[in-house]
Design a protein around this motif. Structure first.
Motif, PDB file in Angstrom:
ATOM      1  N   LEU A   1       0.884  -1.167  -0.108  1.00  0.00           N
ATOM      2  CA  LEU A   1       0.093  -0.174   0.022  1.00  0.00           C
ATOM      3  C   LEU A   1       0.900   1.165  -0.193  1.00  0.00           C
ATOM      4  CD1 LEU A   1      -2.591  -0.953   2.769  1.00  0.00           C
ATOM      5  CD2 LEU A   1      -2.920  -1.291   0.530  1.00  0.00           C
ATOM      6  N   PRO A   2       0.765   2.143  -0.899  1.00  0.00           N
ATOM      7  CA  PRO A   2       1.401   3.300  -0.823  1.00  0.00           C
ATOM      8  C   PRO A   2       1.200   4.514   0.511  1.00  0.00           C
ATOM      9  CG  PRO A   2      -0.556   3.754  -2.219  1.00  0.00           C
ATOM     10  CD  PRO A   2      -0.435   2.500  -1.901  1.00  0.00           C
ATOM     11  N   SER A   3       2.251   4.605   0.828  1.00  0.00           N
ATOM     12  CA  SER A   3       2.200   5.207   2.445  1.00  0.00           C
ATOM     13  C   SER A   3       2.955   6.903   2.203  1.00  0.00           C
ATOM     14  CB  SER A   3       2.548   4.556   3.504  1.00  0.00           C
ATOM     15  OG  SER A   3       3.825   4.026   2.976  1.00  0.00           O
ATOM     16  N   THR A   4       3.305   7.232   1.246  1.00  0.00           N
ATOM     17  CA  THR A   4       4.018   8.505   1.207  1.00  0.00           C
ATOM     18  C   THR A   4       3.102   9.586   1.551  1.00  0.00           C
ATOM     19  OG1 THR A   4       3.371   8.537  -1.324  1.00  0.00           O
ATOM     20  CG2 THR A   4       5.546   7.700  -0.349  1.00  0.00           C
ATOM     21  N   ASN A   5       3.829  10.894   1.978  1.00  0.00           N
ATOM     22  CA  ASN A   5       3.003  12.035   2.214  1.00  0.00           C
ATOM     23  C   ASN A   5       2.898  13.088   1.225  1.00  0.00           C
ATOM     24  OD1 ASN A   5       5.423  13.142   1.712  1.00  0.00           O
ATOM     25  ND2 ASN A   5       5.598  14.383   3.961  1.00  0.00           N
ATOM     26  N   ASN A   6       2.761  12.350  -0.282  1.00  0.00           N
ATOM     27  CA  ASN A   6       2.518  13.302  -1.392  1.00  0.00           C
ATOM     28  C   ASN A   6       1.051  13.064  -1.873  1.00  0.00           C
ATOM     29  OD1 ASN A   6       2.420  10.662  -2.494  1.00  0.00           O
ATOM     30  ND2 ASN A   6       4.058  11.351  -4.133  1.00  0.00           N
ATOM     31  N   ASP A   7       0.374  12.574  -0.826  1.00  0.00           N
ATOM     32  CA  ASP A   7      -1.140  12.294  -1.160  1.00  0.00           C
ATOM     33  C   ASP A   7      -1.751  10.950  -1.268  1.00  0.00           C
ATOM     34  OD1 ASP A   7      -3.587  13.846  -1.014  1.00  0.00           O
ATOM     35  OD2 ASP A   7      -4.056  13.087  -2.954  1.00  0.00           O
ATOM     36  N   TYR A   8      -0.778  10.182  -1.841  1.00  0.00           N
ATOM     37  CA  TYR A   8      -0.986   8.625  -2.111  1.00  0.00           C
ATOM     38  C   TYR A   8      -1.273   7.969  -0.742  1.00  0.00           C
ATOM     39  CZ  TYR A   8      -0.959   6.220  -6.472  1.00  0.00           C
ATOM     40  OH  TYR A   8      -1.364   5.329  -7.686  1.00  0.00           O
ATOM     41  N   GLY A   9      -0.609   8.163   0.297  1.00  0.00           N
ATOM     42  CA  GLY A   9      -1.013   7.745   1.776  1.00  0.00           C
ATOM     43  C   GLY A   9      -2.346   8.075   2.313  1.00  0.00           C
ATOM     44  N   GLY A  10      -2.566   9.448   2.224  1.00  0.00           N
ATOM     45  CA  GLY A  10      -3.631   9.794   2.706  1.00  0.00           C
ATOM     46  C   GLY A  10      -4.937   9.510   1.801  1.00  0.00           C
ATOM     47  N   TRP A  11      -4.819   9.326   0.710  1.00  0.00           N
ATOM     48  CA  TRP A  11      -6.001   8.878  -0.185  1.00  0.00           C
ATOM     49  C   TRP A  11      -6.174   7.473  -0.191  1.00  0.00           C
ATOM     50  CZ3 TRP A  11      -5.292   7.045  -6.000  1.00  0.00           C
ATOM     51  CH2 TRP A  11      -6.583   7.080  -6.487  1.00  0.00           C
ATOM     52  N   THR A  12      -5.145   6.714  -0.125  1.00  0.00           N
ATOM     53  CA  THR A  12      -5.380   5.326   0.393  1.00  0.00           C
ATOM     54  C   THR A  12      -5.951   5.055   1.691  1.00  0.00           C
ATOM     55  OG1 THR A  12      -3.610   4.761  -1.195  1.00  0.00           O
ATOM     56  CG2 THR A  12      -4.393   2.827  -0.006  1.00  0.00           C
ATOM     57  N   LEU A  13      -5.422   5.704   2.608  1.00  0.00           N
ATOM     58  CA  LEU A  13      -6.081   5.541   3.932  1.00  0.00           C
ATOM     59  C   LEU A  13      -7.443   6.021   4.143  1.00  0.00           C
ATOM     60  CD1 LEU A  13      -5.450   4.996   6.928  1.00  0.00           C
ATOM     61  CD2 LEU A  13      -4.690   7.260   7.336  1.00  0.00           C
ATOM     62  N   SER A  14      -7.837   6.956   3.560  1.00  0.00           N
ATOM     63  CA  SER A  14      -9.438   7.400   3.650  1.00  0.00           C
ATOM     64  C   SER A  14      -9.977   6.498   2.883  1.00  0.00           C
ATOM     65  CB  SER A  14      -9.267   8.816   3.055  1.00  0.00           C
ATOM     66  OG  SER A  14      -8.879   8.754   1.654  1.00  0.00           O
ATOM     67  N   THR A  15      -9.585   5.934   1.757  1.00  0.00           N
ATOM     68  CA  THR A  15     -10.623   4.990   1.312  1.00  0.00           C
ATOM     69  C   THR A  15     -10.595   3.824   2.088  1.00  0.00           C
ATOM     70  OG1 THR A  15     -10.042   5.542  -1.050  1.00  0.00           O
ATOM     71  CG2 THR A  15     -10.473   3.238  -0.572  1.00  0.00           C
ATOM     72  N   LEU A  16      -9.912   3.435   2.630  1.00  0.00           N
ATOM     73  CA  LEU A  16     -10.065   2.123   3.815  1.00  0.00           C
ATOM     74  C   LEU A  16     -10.653   2.646   4.997  1.00  0.00           C
ATOM     75  CD1 LEU A  16      -6.269   0.677   3.553  1.00  0.00           C
ATOM     76  CD2 LEU A  16      -8.228   0.052   2.460  1.00  0.00           C
ATOM     77  N   VAL A  17     -10.563   3.721   5.254  1.00  0.00           N
ATOM     78  CA  VAL A  17     -11.470   4.420   6.198  1.00  0.00           C
ATOM     79  C   VAL A  17     -12.882   4.124   6.069  1.00  0.00           C
ATOM     80  CG1 VAL A  17     -12.160   6.368   7.970  1.00  0.00           C
ATOM     81  CG2 VAL A  17      -9.792   5.503   7.660  1.00  0.00           C
ATOM     82  N   HIS A  18     -13.140   4.500   4.963  1.00  0.00           N
ATOM     83  CA  HIS A  18     -14.616   4.519   4.455  1.00  0.00           C
ATOM     84  C   HIS A  18     -15.116   3.028   4.398  1.00  0.00           C
ATOM     85  CE1 HIS A  18     -15.958   8.818   3.612  1.00  0.00           C
ATOM     86  NE2 HIS A  18     -14.716   8.807   3.467  1.00  0.00           N
TER      87      HIS A  18
END
Length: 437
Positions: free
Chosen positions: A193-210
């Motif tokens: 899973l991408p975990s960088t702070n260039n938005d990929y991490g936040g985007w992936t995490l927010s999807t999993l939260v939903h």
């Protein structure tokens, strides 16, 4: 040369020069947010537009990733040279509109010959899932250009060797499948899973939260995020467990280039990346069968819309607004938008693009491109807040700490992310709070 020919040649030269001088020149900033040949393709699109008419001359300016594009567009505006049109990350629209950095789209659409409003154009012509990120307080500030959702890319050849019949549909199945695909002695991992702070991490995490039944932020109020909620902490725990408990994903921050490189080498079973990378992925996954699937569900099926909208920065002239409208109309036409979708892998936000014969043929030849469309029924708006980038990085920094340090807890990460985000959003929270009676 005869006198008549000389006069004719001069006349043609003057006509050509006058046409060139008459063209309204505008700056157009565009990023290349995923791997691939997007920069060259956009350069081609700009060239074709410039050659197709004699009224507008577009100067394309490649600006890097989404975050850098935002910074460069803001800097140019503050320097008195605002770009007329920018492909801007769709979740920056709120922050830019709150700061009066971008124009309501009706400032461009007043030059529409049919007099359609920007709101009506958006609602009538684009998928409902992309409307929210184009509007602020009910007013349209962006027109969707290309959009994406995270999807699961998987190595079908490795699946077959491991006796795995189908991609996982739940988080539990994902863990089970990832374990079967992991062989650390051979450097093979089950999932990344991408975990960088260039938005990929936040985007992936927010999807999993939903997918875990929660919300990452308040979609109706730009001053609230839910970083320390039970569903967010549960999602962080799931991510952490993939590394330290199940040992199906390597520790440390993973970027999209690392993930795709591992995938292309045949040493990675599953990768969560953008549908916008589909063109790049199918071009480079040559030595095995690659397939894609919807992201697995926990409490529900869910994805977050990603991608970009076209926005126009405040301070441009009326002539530039008219020119920007002409180029915008070209970019989001079904023909051009559909062609861009087929090249990149982003799904076209313009519904009519899928009525074109070329698009129908494309989906028949590569059914993998249908997955993004099928996920739209489960799609939620991209998180958009006051100071979106800084608020997002407040969580991404904690996600990075979590995958780098085995002793760092989910509770610590969630609490620190929430405190930092609230601190960043405090000016907006204060400005919108009710005054005491």
């Amino acid at each position: 040369m005869s006198k008549v020919k000389l006069i004719t040649a001069c006349a043609i030269g003057l006509f050509t020069l006058n046409n060139a001088l008459a063209k309204e020149k505008i700056d157009f900033m565009f990023p290349a947010p995923v791997d691939g040949k997007l920069t060259m393709e956009m350069t081609r699109v700009i060239k074709e537009f410039n050659q197709s008419q004699n009224e507008v001359e577009v100067r394309g300016i490649f600006t890097g990733d989404y975050d850098t594009t935002k910074m460069k567009a803001e800097a140019a505006t503050k320097a008195g040279q605002p770009p007329a049109l920018v492909i801007m990350s769709a979740n920056y629209t709120v922050d830019l509109a709150l700061k009066n950095m971008i124009l309501p789209m009706d400032e461009l659409f007043k030059y529409d010959p049919t007099k359609v409003s920007a709101n009506d154009f958006l609602i009538t012509n684009f998928w409902p899932a992309v409307h929210k990120n184009a509007q602020v307080m009910g007013k349209t500030y962006g027109i969707p250009f290309h959009n994406s959702t995270p999807i699961l890319y998987y190595n079908k050849t490795l699946f077959d060797k491991a006796g795995i019949k189908a991609p996982p549909k739940t988080w539990n199945e994902l863990v089970s499948v990832a374990k079967k695909l992991t062989n650390k002695s051979e450097g093979q991992w089950g999932i990344m899973l991408p975990s960088t702070n260039n938005d990929y991490g936040g985007w992936t995490l927010s999807t999993l939260v939903h997918a875990n039944g929660g919300q990452f932020n308040n979609p109706d109020y730009p001053g609230e995020v839910f970083y320390d909620s039970p569903t967010t902490k549960g999602t962080l725990q799931f991510w952490r467990d993939l590394v330290y408990k199940h040992e199906v994903m390597p520790a440390g921050v993973l970027n999209s280039k690392q993930i795709s490189a591992n995938f292309f080498s045949g040493k990675l079973g599953m990768a969560v990346l953008s549908t916008g990378a589909l063109g790049f992925m199918r071009e480079n996954a040559k030595n095995f069968d690659m397939e894609v699937a919807m992201l697995p569900a926990k409490e529900r099926q869910a994805v977050i819309i990603g991608g970009a909208s076209l926005v126009s920065f405040a301070g441009i002239s009326e002539a530039q607004k008219k020119a920007a409208y002409q180029f915008l109309s070209y970019l989001v036409s079904p023909e051009v938008n559909g062609s861009w979708s087929r090249f990149t892998g982003y799904f076209s936000p313009r519904i009519a693009a899928y009525d074109l014969p070329e698009m129908k043929d494309y989906l028949i030849k590569d059914p993998r491109a249908k997955i993004a469309l099928e996920q739209l029924k489960f799609a939620h708006p991209w998180y958009a807040t006051y100071e979106t980038v800084a608020v997002r990085k407040a969580m991404e920094d904690q996600l990075a700490a979590l995958v780098n340090d085995k002793n760092y807890s989910v509770e610590q990460a969630a609490k620190a992310a929430q405190q930092k985000a609230d601190q960043i959003m405090q000016p907006y929270q204060a400005a919108t709070a009710l005054s005491p009676k």
